[in-house]
Write a protein that holds these residues in place. Sequence first.
Motif, mmCIF file in Angstrom:
data_model
loop_
_atom_site.group_PDB
_atom_site.id
_atom_site.type_symbol
_atom_site.label_atom_id
_atom_site.label_comp_id
_atom_site.label_asym_id
_atom_site.label_seq_id
_atom_site.Cartn_x
_atom_site.Cartn_y
_atom_site.Cartn_z
ATOM 1 N N HIS A 40 -18.425 48.104 -25.975
ATOM 2 C CA HIS A 40 -17.681 46.958 -26.519
ATOM 3 C C HIS A 40 -18.018 45.678 -25.746
ATOM 4 O O HIS A 40 -18.540 45.724 -24.621
ATOM 5 C CB HIS A 40 -16.180 47.240 -26.516
ATOM 6 C CG HIS A 40 -15.605 47.463 -25.136
ATOM 7 N ND1 HIS A 40 -15.530 46.480 -24.172
ATOM 8 C CD2 HIS A 40 -15.041 48.584 -24.583
ATOM 9 C CE1 HIS A 40 -14.980 46.960 -23.085
ATOM 10 N NE2 HIS A 40 -14.672 48.241 -23.298
ATOM 11 N N PRO A 41 -17.695 44.507 -26.290
ATOM 12 C CA PRO A 41 -18.076 43.232 -25.676
ATOM 13 C C PRO A 41 -17.078 42.704 -24.639
ATOM 14 O O PRO A 41 -17.174 41.547 -24.225
ATOM 15 C CB PRO A 41 -18.124 42.287 -26.884
ATOM 16 C CG PRO A 41 -17.081 42.818 -27.800
ATOM 17 C CD PRO A 41 -17.144 44.309 -27.641
ATOM 18 N N GLY A 42 -16.117 43.519 -24.218
ATOM 19 C CA GLY A 42 -15.097 43.060 -23.281
ATOM 20 C C GLY A 42 -13.713 43.422 -23.763
ATOM 21 O O GLY A 42 -12.777 43.551 -22.951
ATOM 22 N N ILE A 43 -13.553 43.590 -25.081
ATOM 23 C CA ILE A 43 -12.319 44.143 -25.641
ATOM 24 C C ILE A 43 -12.716 45.321 -26.522
ATOM 25 O O ILE A 43 -13.823 45.351 -27.076
ATOM 26 C CB ILE A 43 -11.526 43.108 -26.456
ATOM 27 C CG1 ILE A 43 -12.363 42.586 -27.652
ATOM 28 C CG2 ILE A 43 -11.066 41.949 -25.577
ATOM 29 C CD1 ILE A 43 -11.557 41.727 -28.603
ATOM 30 N N ASP A 44 -11.822 46.287 -26.641
ATOM 31 C CA ASP A 44 -12.109 47.515 -27.399
ATOM 32 C C ASP A 44 -11.265 47.506 -28.668
ATOM 33 O O ASP A 44 -10.064 47.806 -28.640
ATOM 34 C CB ASP A 44 -11.763 48.728 -26.527
ATOM 35 C CG ASP A 44 -12.170 50.041 -27.191
ATOM 36 O OD1 ASP A 44 -12.549 50.008 -28.369
ATOM 37 O OD2 ASP A 44 -12.093 51.083 -26.506
ATOM 38 N N MET A 82 -10.692 43.063 -19.253
ATOM 39 C CA MET A 82 -9.393 42.397 -19.386
ATOM 40 C C MET A 82 -8.574 42.529 -18.100
ATOM 41 O O MET A 82 -7.873 41.598 -17.688
ATOM 42 C CB MET A 82 -8.630 42.986 -20.574
ATOM 43 C CG MET A 82 -9.249 42.669 -21.937
ATOM 44 S SD MET A 82 -8.439 43.530 -23.309
ATOM 45 C CE MET A 82 -6.831 42.734 -23.313
ATOM 46 N N GLN A 83 -8.666 43.679 -17.450
ATOM 47 C CA GLN A 83 -7.944 43.842 -16.186
ATOM 48 C C GLN A 83 -8.509 42.921 -15.105
ATOM 49 O O GLN A 83 -7.760 42.383 -14.288
ATOM 50 C CB GLN A 83 -8.021 45.310 -15.735
ATOM 51 C CG GLN A 83 -7.237 46.265 -16.636
ATOM 52 C CD GLN A 83 -7.287 47.685 -16.124
ATOM 53 O OE1 GLN A 83 -6.909 47.945 -14.988
ATOM 54 N NE2 GLN A 83 -7.760 48.605 -16.970
ATOM 55 N N ALA A 108 -3.794 37.489 -25.209
ATOM 56 C CA ALA A 108 -4.881 36.857 -25.964
ATOM 57 C C ALA A 108 -5.842 36.129 -25.034
ATOM 58 O O ALA A 108 -7.060 36.171 -25.210
ATOM 59 C CB ALA A 108 -4.291 35.891 -26.991
ATOM 60 N N VAL A 109 -5.279 35.440 -24.025
ATOM 61 C CA VAL A 109 -6.127 34.741 -23.051
ATOM 62 C C VAL A 109 -6.979 35.742 -22.280
ATOM 63 O O VAL A 109 -8.166 35.516 -22.047
ATOM 64 C CB VAL A 109 -5.257 33.892 -22.094
ATOM 65 C CG1 VAL A 109 -6.093 33.336 -20.957
ATOM 66 C CG2 VAL A 109 -4.576 32.769 -22.861
ATOM 67 N N ILE A 118 -14.153 38.750 -22.833
ATOM 68 C CA ILE A 118 -15.400 38.608 -23.602
ATOM 69 C C ILE A 118 -16.342 37.643 -22.898
ATOM 70 O O ILE A 118 -17.549 37.896 -22.758
ATOM 71 C CB ILE A 118 -15.086 38.131 -25.029
ATOM 72 C CG1 ILE A 118 -14.309 39.215 -25.788
ATOM 73 C CG2 ILE A 118 -16.366 37.771 -25.764
ATOM 74 C CD1 ILE A 118 -13.782 38.759 -27.135
ATOM 75 N N ALA A 119 -15.792 36.507 -22.405
ATOM 76 C CA ALA A 119 -16.623 35.513 -21.727
ATOM 77 C C ALA A 119 -17.241 36.082 -20.443
ATOM 78 O O ALA A 119 -18.429 35.860 -20.163
ATOM 79 C CB ALA A 119 -15.788 34.273 -21.395
ATOM 80 N N LEU A 120 -16.458 36.843 -19.686
ATOM 81 C CA LEU A 120 -16.981 37.427 -18.450
ATOM 82 C C LEU A 120 -18.108 38.408 -18.743
ATOM 83 O O LEU A 120 -19.144 38.420 -18.058
ATOM 84 C CB LEU A 120 -15.858 38.145 -17.692
ATOM 85 C CG LEU A 120 -14.784 37.275 -17.039
ATOM 86 C CD1 LEU A 120 -13.667 38.148 -16.472
ATOM 87 C CD2 LEU A 120 -15.393 36.422 -15.918
#
Length: 704
Positions: free
Chosen positions: A54-58, A84-85, A101-102, A108-110
């Motif tokens: 996944h790109p940072g979120i699942d 996210m953690q 949401a933030v 994703i950005a990281l």
Amino acid sequence: MLTDRHGAFLTQLGHEREVRGFGRMAEYGYWPVTPPERVARAMLALEDQRFAYHPGIDPAAVLRAAWNNLTGAGRRSGASTIAMQVARMQDPGPRHLWAKAVEAGTAIALTLRYGREAVLAQYLRLVPYGNGSHGIGHAARYYFDKPAGDLSWAEIALLSAIPQAPALHNPRHAEGLARAVARGHRALALLAAQGAIGPEEHATAAAQLAAFVLPAQPLRPDALHLVLRLREIVDRVGIAGLDPGDARLRTTVDLGLQARVARLAEARLDALRPAGAQQVAVLVVARGTREVLASLGSAGYAATPGGAFDYSVASRSPGSTLKPFLYALALQRGVLRPDEIMADLPDRSLGIGNADGGFLGPLLPRQALANSRNIPAANLLRRIGLESAFQQLRELGLHDSEVPAAHFGLSMAVGSLPTGLDRLVRAYGALAEDGVLGELVWYHGQRVAPPRRLMPQSAARQVTLFLADPQARLPSFQRHGTTEYPFAVALKTGTSQGYRDAWIVAWSDAFLVGVWVGRADAGPMLGVTGGQAAGAIAQAILLDLHGTSADALVAGGFAAPDGTAPVALCARTGRPDDGACGPTLLEWLPAEDALGARAEFDLTPPGDVELRASPVQRLSVVSPEHNSRFWRNPEALPRLNRITLRAAVRLAVPQVVWHVDGEPFAITDPGEPVYWPMTPGIHQFQLRLPSGETASRQVRIVVE
């Protein structure tokens, strides 16, 4: 994480931050490590199984969590990925929908910017493992005392279980350990299902996990002053070459020795309490390396009275412990010779007396220093000059006072200039190390200034020999007492006015030990002296360090100055022993002098002889000493602004004549003192016989 020189746990230096509802809390770790593959797989199995895709979120996890939370059909879940953690740990805040949401956007950005491996490494650097531990590198050391790469599968499973809820899975509590073990079994099952571990490894790890007993928690030893001192030095000086991925700082301290020093010091302090002693401080340093092996700041941090103060750094009156530096400076500048006679006689112009109220008469410098006589030391300070001595003591790090030297006056020689035990031990290191001053070393990687020479080898060694001679300490210090050892030890004691402070600094060929005994309120004690009180503690510590007893006998001694030879001198005259001079002392003199290059050992001060002098000086000016400086006090009574003139006469004559600046001043009996009123300027004194045929050498002084 700080350890002693052998790797034993000492303490942790943490990061303090404000935690809502808990106040200020310390957090430890955050060591950057390359994630060991087995640790990474275990963490991903429990926290983010689709991390690689996944790109940072699942999205699948988000949908499943939403359905479970709405319907209650399964375990409640936040669907937080590793990324996210990381976003939440880097910017913690309230847990609500907008924050979630933030976090998702940041995750994703990281991932896009840094890549999955970097995100995982950051997670394993920040993730909490309970009890203030953060990051797998620190947790592996804190819980198991090993690097993360050496963890077993059972240990990895246990640690992997903690981050989901560190308080709930706290392995230091029985209930928390049980929960962590249960979650660890789940991690092992997932790893087995993924093929990360084989059946045999899984069975072994599961059995180990089921029978798991966590190693005892590393506890800070009872050395809080030492810990606080180390933290202050680390913050102020910094560390060179520390591995950030395994940030264990190895100190120079020996915790076993630290405990023994505390026991020895406190046991002897107990015997001194009836005399009013309350506290003790000790510093033990290795010769050569200047490494601090033990540092005792008080008789116990929680002990009363005043146990919370660190007396190893407190500024107190040092008594006579500054005298050796005056003698070294005088030898260095040539204003004192080892075979010169110094006068320990009453002198009202000094305003200083000896601690015992008595006087020993003519003494060699070795005796004057070893007996800690105040009158010779004050006269020596006059000859050196207040400013010169004050500056030398500053260079040695004994003070950083900005007040003028005249503020302390001649009493600087007997304790009016305050200093601390740590400063004193560091300065004595220059005497012990042949005149080279260096910083005390507390830990590996400590940034220190390069050592520098502050006195010639000859002066440092000569003073060391003065202070290492038990015979020279007579009669002030008894033989076979607290100032005598079965091996070579140089030492200097100090007792401040009113018995407020008792000091000793002593060094052998291997160790340098400083001891202070006193009271928290700086009040007087009942006859507690440096030789008796601090000396007993230093003796016990040095005997322990050398692994011997007071009745043993160990060969060896301190090195003599280069280019010198031993000469037996008459103790009262300083002349070579002719077999009929009474008590003698062995002294080290320049080789040419020892071989008789000087035909006459005439020890009177140099000067012009206006009249004929006898081959062996029969008239000598004992007081004042040549090249002395005196300071008039304009507010004192005239009778106090005067100098005592004393003569040494080796002739059977009824009278002598004192001449001042070439003019007769007084006719007196040979043994009778004369008082001269001070006037500013340069003055010369000389003794003559009434017949005018014999004269002493002239003595020059300056009055300011």
